[in-house]
Design a protein around this motif. Structure first.
Motif, mmCIF file in Angstrom:
data_model
loop_
_atom_site.group_PDB
_atom_site.id
_atom_site.type_symbol
_atom_site.label_atom_id
_atom_site.label_comp_id
_atom_site.label_asym_id
_atom_site.label_seq_id
_atom_site.Cartn_x
_atom_site.Cartn_y
_atom_site.Cartn_z
ATOM 1 N N THR A 27 0.832 -1.199 0.000
ATOM 2 C CA THR A 27 0.000 0.000 0.000
ATOM 3 C C THR A 27 0.875 1.261 0.000
ATOM 4 O O THR A 27 1.901 1.295 0.679
ATOM 5 N N PRO A 28 0.483 2.290 -0.752
ATOM 6 C CA PRO A 28 1.265 3.538 -0.726
ATOM 7 C C PRO A 28 1.419 4.081 0.688
ATOM 8 O O PRO A 28 0.485 4.024 1.503
ATOM 9 N N THR A 30 1.592 7.092 1.449
ATOM 10 C CA THR A 30 0.736 8.274 1.590
ATOM 11 C C THR A 30 -0.708 7.903 1.923
ATOM 12 O O THR A 30 -1.491 8.776 2.286
ATOM 13 N N GLU A 31 -1.064 6.630 1.789
ATOM 14 C CA GLU A 31 -2.371 6.179 2.286
ATOM 15 C C GLU A 31 -2.290 5.840 3.760
ATOM 16 O O GLU A 31 -3.233 6.080 4.521
ATOM 17 N N LEU A 32 -1.151 5.279 4.167
ATOM 18 C CA LEU A 32 -0.965 4.943 5.580
ATOM 19 C C LEU A 32 -0.777 6.202 6.419
ATOM 20 O O LEU A 32 -1.242 6.277 7.558
ATOM 21 N N GLU A 33 -0.050 7.184 5.841
ATOM 22 C CA GLU A 33 0.230 8.446 6.532
ATOM 23 C C GLU A 33 -0.107 9.592 5.581
ATOM 24 O O GLU A 33 0.769 10.121 4.894
ATOM 25 N N PRO A 34 -1.378 10.006 5.506
ATOM 26 C CA PRO A 34 -1.786 11.046 4.554
ATOM 27 C C PRO A 34 -1.051 12.372 4.730
ATOM 28 O O PRO A 34 -0.946 13.146 3.770
ATOM 29 N N LYS A 151 1.310 3.225 -7.850
ATOM 30 C CA LYS A 151 0.355 4.251 -7.411
ATOM 31 C C LYS A 151 1.039 5.158 -6.391
ATOM 32 O O LYS A 151 0.749 5.123 -5.201
ATOM 33 N N GLN A 153 2.783 8.890 -5.010
ATOM 34 C CA GLN A 153 2.954 10.337 -4.971
ATOM 35 C C GLN A 153 4.446 10.593 -4.730
ATOM 36 O O GLN A 153 5.223 9.663 -4.512
ATOM 37 N N ASP A 156 5.944 8.953 -1.732
ATOM 38 C CA ASP A 156 6.093 7.500 -1.827
ATOM 39 C C ASP A 156 7.395 7.125 -2.519
ATOM 40 O O ASP A 156 8.134 6.244 -2.052
#
Length: 264
Positions: A27-28, A30-34, A151, A153, A156
Protein backbone atom coordinates in the motif's frame (compact mmCIF):
# COMPACT_ATOMS: atom_id res chain seq x y z
CA UNK A 1 5.85 14.58 19.01
CA UNK A 2 9.43 13.74 18.08
CA UNK A 3 8.99 10.21 19.38
CA UNK A 4 5.78 9.81 17.39
CA UNK A 5 7.56 10.99 14.24
CA UNK A 6 10.45 8.59 14.85
CA UNK A 7 8.00 5.73 15.43
CA UNK A 8 6.13 6.58 12.23
CA UNK A 9 9.38 6.72 10.23
CA UNK A 10 10.34 3.25 11.49
CA UNK A 11 6.88 1.88 10.73
CA UNK A 12 7.01 3.13 7.15
CA UNK A 13 10.53 1.79 6.66
CA UNK A 14 9.37 -1.59 7.98
CA UNK A 15 6.44 -1.44 5.54
CA UNK A 16 8.82 -1.06 2.59
CA UNK A 17 11.25 -3.64 3.95
CA UNK A 18 8.41 -6.14 4.03
CA UNK A 19 7.78 -5.50 0.32
CA UNK A 20 11.41 -6.40 -0.41
CA UNK A 21 11.24 -9.55 1.71
CA UNK A 22 7.87 -10.78 0.42
CA UNK A 23 8.54 -9.63 -3.16
CA UNK A 24 5.11 -8.11 -3.34
CA UNK A 25 3.92 -4.54 -3.79
CA UNK A 26 2.46 -2.78 -0.78
CA UNK A 27 0.00 0.00 0.00
CA UNK A 28 1.27 3.54 -0.73
CA UNK A 29 2.84 5.20 2.28
CA UNK A 30 0.74 8.27 1.59
CA UNK A 31 -2.37 6.18 2.29
CA UNK A 32 -0.97 4.94 5.58
CA UNK A 33 0.23 8.45 6.53
CA UNK A 34 -1.79 11.05 4.55
CA UNK A 35 0.19 13.88 6.15
CA UNK A 36 3.56 12.39 5.19
CA UNK A 37 5.91 15.26 4.32
CA UNK A 38 8.76 15.29 1.83
CA UNK A 39 11.17 15.78 4.74
CA UNK A 40 9.86 12.70 6.56
CA UNK A 41 9.89 10.69 3.32
CA UNK A 42 13.62 11.36 3.01
CA UNK A 43 14.06 10.32 6.63
CA UNK A 44 12.40 6.99 5.79
CA UNK A 45 14.77 6.58 2.83
CA UNK A 46 17.83 7.36 4.95
CA UNK A 47 16.72 4.84 7.58
CA UNK A 48 16.31 2.20 4.87
CA UNK A 49 19.79 2.93 3.51
CA UNK A 50 21.28 2.91 7.00
CA UNK A 51 19.89 -0.59 7.48
CA UNK A 52 21.41 -1.73 4.17
CA UNK A 53 24.82 -0.35 5.11
CA UNK A 54 24.65 -2.00 8.52
CA UNK A 55 23.90 -5.26 6.68
CA UNK A 56 27.18 -4.93 4.76
CA UNK A 57 26.27 -3.10 1.56
CA UNK A 58 28.20 -0.05 0.37
CA UNK A 59 26.96 3.25 -1.01
CA UNK A 60 28.63 3.78 -4.40
CA UNK A 61 26.70 6.78 -5.67
CA UNK A 62 23.37 8.53 -6.04
CA UNK A 63 20.55 8.75 -8.55
CA UNK A 64 18.47 11.74 -9.46
CA UNK A 65 14.91 11.05 -10.47
CA UNK A 66 12.07 12.97 -12.07
CA UNK A 67 14.32 15.45 -13.86
CA UNK A 68 12.59 15.33 -17.23
CA UNK A 69 9.22 16.85 -17.94
CA UNK A 70 8.18 13.49 -19.40
CA UNK A 71 8.83 11.67 -16.12
CA UNK A 72 7.28 14.42 -14.00
CA UNK A 73 4.11 14.22 -16.10
CA UNK A 74 4.12 10.44 -15.94
CA UNK A 75 4.12 10.46 -12.13
CA UNK A 76 2.27 13.74 -11.59
CA UNK A 77 5.02 15.58 -9.72
CA UNK A 78 6.74 18.93 -10.16
CA UNK A 79 10.24 18.49 -8.72
CA UNK A 80 13.16 16.03 -8.82
CA UNK A 81 14.07 13.59 -6.10
CA UNK A 82 17.11 11.47 -5.27
CA UNK A 83 18.07 8.03 -4.05
CA UNK A 84 21.17 6.04 -3.12
CA UNK A 85 23.05 3.52 -5.26
CA UNK A 86 24.35 0.44 -3.49
CA UNK A 87 27.09 -1.89 -4.66
CA UNK A 88 24.69 -4.74 -5.44
CA UNK A 89 22.60 -2.65 -7.85
CA UNK A 90 25.03 -2.62 -10.78
CA UNK A 91 24.46 -4.95 -13.75
CA UNK A 92 27.15 -5.61 -16.35
CA UNK A 93 26.70 -3.93 -19.73
CA UNK A 94 24.95 -6.43 -22.00
CA UNK A 95 24.11 -8.57 -18.99
CA UNK A 96 20.91 -10.21 -17.86
CA UNK A 97 18.62 -9.30 -14.99
CA UNK A 98 17.26 -12.06 -12.78
CA UNK A 99 13.50 -11.57 -12.50
CA UNK A 100 13.82 -12.18 -8.77
CA UNK A 101 15.70 -8.88 -8.49
CA UNK A 102 12.76 -6.75 -9.65
CA UNK A 103 9.05 -6.35 -8.97
CA UNK A 104 7.55 -4.04 -11.62
CA UNK A 105 10.52 -2.64 -13.52
CA UNK A 106 10.70 0.20 -16.03
CA UNK A 107 13.82 1.19 -17.97
CA UNK A 108 15.16 4.63 -18.85
CA UNK A 109 18.32 5.94 -20.48
CA UNK A 110 20.53 8.64 -18.99
CA UNK A 111 24.00 10.11 -18.66
CA UNK A 112 26.19 9.18 -15.70
CA UNK A 113 28.79 11.39 -14.03
CA UNK A 114 31.72 9.80 -12.20
CA UNK A 115 33.32 12.30 -9.83
CA UNK A 116 37.01 12.99 -9.27
CA UNK A 117 36.43 15.61 -6.55
CA UNK A 118 33.82 15.98 -3.84
CA UNK A 119 30.80 18.26 -4.27
CA UNK A 120 29.43 19.81 -1.12
CA UNK A 121 26.41 22.10 -1.15
CA UNK A 122 24.83 24.51 -0.78
CA UNK A 123 25.54 26.84 -3.71
CA UNK A 124 27.02 24.21 -6.04
CA UNK A 125 26.69 25.28 -9.69
CA UNK A 126 26.70 23.34 -12.95
CA UNK A 127 30.21 24.67 -13.57
CA UNK A 128 31.32 23.23 -10.22
CA UNK A 129 29.90 19.88 -11.32
CA UNK A 130 31.78 19.91 -14.61
CA UNK A 131 35.03 20.76 -12.85
CA UNK A 132 34.51 17.94 -10.32
CA UNK A 133 33.70 15.30 -12.95
CA UNK A 134 36.25 12.67 -13.93
CA UNK A 135 34.27 11.32 -16.89
CA UNK A 136 30.79 10.54 -18.18
CA UNK A 137 29.29 7.35 -19.61
CA UNK A 138 25.85 6.29 -20.89
CA UNK A 139 23.60 4.23 -18.66
CA UNK A 140 20.33 2.40 -18.33
CA UNK A 141 18.50 2.72 -15.05
CA UNK A 142 15.99 0.08 -14.07
CA UNK A 143 13.54 1.92 -11.88
CA UNK A 144 11.28 -0.17 -9.71
CA UNK A 145 8.66 0.44 -7.07
CA UNK A 146 7.72 -1.43 -3.96
CA UNK A 147 4.34 0.35 -4.10
CA UNK A 148 1.62 -1.69 -5.81
CA UNK A 149 0.87 -0.71 -9.42
CA UNK A 150 3.13 2.37 -9.22
CA UNK A 151 0.35 4.25 -7.41
CA UNK A 152 2.82 6.74 -6.01
CA UNK A 153 2.95 10.34 -4.97
CA UNK A 154 6.25 12.18 -4.61
CA UNK A 155 6.58 11.18 -0.95
CA UNK A 156 6.09 7.50 -1.83
CA UNK A 157 8.89 7.40 -4.38
CA UNK A 158 11.24 9.41 -2.16
CA UNK A 159 10.78 7.04 0.78
CA UNK A 160 11.26 4.08 -1.58
CA UNK A 161 14.80 5.24 -2.43
CA UNK A 162 13.50 7.27 -5.38
CA UNK A 163 12.10 4.07 -6.90
CA UNK A 164 15.60 2.73 -7.40
CA UNK A 165 16.19 -0.73 -8.78
CA UNK A 166 19.33 -1.49 -10.77
CA UNK A 167 21.61 0.27 -13.23
CA UNK A 168 23.88 -0.56 -16.17
CA UNK A 169 26.92 1.48 -17.23
CA UNK A 170 28.01 1.25 -20.87
CA UNK A 171 29.89 3.00 -23.63
CA UNK A 172 33.35 4.26 -22.92
CA UNK A 173 34.48 6.94 -20.45
CA UNK A 174 34.61 10.39 -22.03
CA UNK A 175 36.15 13.52 -20.59
CA UNK A 176 33.64 16.26 -19.90
CA UNK A 177 35.64 18.88 -21.82
CA UNK A 178 35.20 16.92 -25.06
CA UNK A 179 31.40 17.13 -25.03
CA UNK A 180 28.37 19.39 -24.99
CA UNK A 181 26.20 17.24 -22.76
CA UNK A 182 23.12 19.38 -23.29
CA UNK A 183 23.19 18.55 -27.00
CA UNK A 184 23.93 14.83 -26.81
CA UNK A 185 21.18 12.84 -28.51
CA UNK A 186 19.90 9.44 -27.42
CA UNK A 187 17.83 6.76 -29.17
CA UNK A 188 16.22 4.04 -27.07
CA UNK A 189 15.18 0.60 -28.31
CA UNK A 190 13.03 -2.16 -26.81
CA UNK A 191 13.37 -5.53 -28.51
CA UNK A 192 14.92 -3.80 -31.51
CA UNK A 193 12.09 -1.29 -31.91
CA UNK A 194 12.65 2.43 -31.42
CA UNK A 195 10.52 3.49 -28.45
CA UNK A 196 12.02 6.79 -27.31
CA UNK A 197 14.43 9.54 -28.21
CA UNK A 198 15.95 12.18 -25.98
CA UNK A 199 18.60 14.83 -25.59
CA UNK A 200 20.77 15.90 -22.67
CA UNK A 201 18.86 19.14 -22.28
CA UNK A 202 15.75 17.12 -21.31
CA UNK A 203 17.22 16.77 -17.81
CA UNK A 204 16.68 20.20 -16.22
CA UNK A 205 18.17 21.91 -19.28
CA UNK A 206 21.55 20.20 -18.83
CA UNK A 207 22.55 17.03 -16.92
CA UNK A 208 25.07 19.02 -14.85
CA UNK A 209 22.16 21.10 -13.50
CA UNK A 210 20.73 17.87 -12.09
CA UNK A 211 23.93 16.99 -10.27
CA UNK A 212 24.17 20.54 -8.90
CA UNK A 213 20.59 20.24 -7.63
CA UNK A 214 21.53 16.95 -5.96
CA UNK A 215 24.60 18.33 -4.22
CA UNK A 216 22.60 21.25 -2.86
CA UNK A 217 19.67 19.07 -1.79
CA UNK A 218 21.99 16.65 0.02
CA UNK A 219 23.49 19.52 2.00
CA UNK A 220 20.16 19.74 3.83
CA UNK A 221 20.96 16.32 5.30
CA UNK A 222 24.68 16.88 5.86
CA UNK A 223 25.59 14.58 2.97
CA UNK A 224 28.46 15.25 0.54
CA UNK A 225 29.00 13.76 -2.91
CA UNK A 226 32.42 12.09 -2.73
CA UNK A 227 35.17 11.50 -5.27
CA UNK A 228 34.58 8.23 -7.12
CA UNK A 229 30.81 8.30 -6.72
CA UNK A 230 28.59 7.35 -9.64
CA UNK A 231 25.77 9.85 -10.26
CA UNK A 232 22.82 8.89 -12.46
CA UNK A 233 21.76 12.32 -13.65
CA UNK A 234 18.18 11.63 -14.72
CA UNK A 235 16.15 10.16 -17.56
CA UNK A 236 16.25 11.78 -20.98
CA UNK A 237 12.78 10.44 -21.81
CA UNK A 238 9.90 8.59 -20.20
CA UNK A 239 10.52 5.19 -18.63
CA UNK A 240 9.45 2.09 -20.57
CA UNK A 241 7.79 -0.95 -18.99
CA UNK A 242 9.90 -4.12 -18.90
CA UNK A 243 8.63 -7.68 -19.08
CA UNK A 244 10.53 -11.00 -18.81
CA UNK A 245 12.58 -11.58 -21.95
CA UNK A 246 12.70 -7.92 -23.02
CA UNK A 247 15.93 -6.51 -24.42
CA UNK A 248 16.76 -2.81 -24.06
CA UNK A 249 19.45 -0.83 -25.83
CA UNK A 250 20.29 2.87 -25.83
CA UNK A 251 22.67 4.59 -28.23
CA UNK A 252 24.14 7.97 -27.31
CA UNK A 253 25.94 10.33 -29.66
CA UNK A 254 29.67 10.43 -28.75
CA UNK A 255 29.18 8.18 -25.70
CA UNK A 256 28.41 4.79 -27.20
CA UNK A 257 25.86 2.12 -26.34
CA UNK A 258 24.45 0.38 -23.29
CA UNK A 259 22.15 -2.63 -23.15
CA UNK A 260 20.53 -5.17 -20.85
CA UNK A 261 18.17 -8.13 -21.10
CA UNK A 262 15.56 -9.36 -18.65
CA UNK A 263 15.48 -13.10 -17.95
CA UNK A 264 12.36 -14.95 -19.05
Amino acid sequence: MANELKKSTKMLADHLTNAYKERQGVTPLTELEPELSIQQAYEVQLLMIQREVEAGKQIVGKKIGLTSLAMQKLLGVDQPDYGHLLDDMMIENGGQIDKKKVLQPKVEAEIVFVLKNELKGPNVTATDVLLATNYVVPALEIVDSRISDWKIQLQDTIADNASSGLYVLGGRPRSIDQLDLGQIGMVFFKNGELVNTGVGAAALGHPANCVAWLANKLSEYGITLNAGEVILSGALSAAVNAEPGDYFQAKFAHLGEVSVRFDK
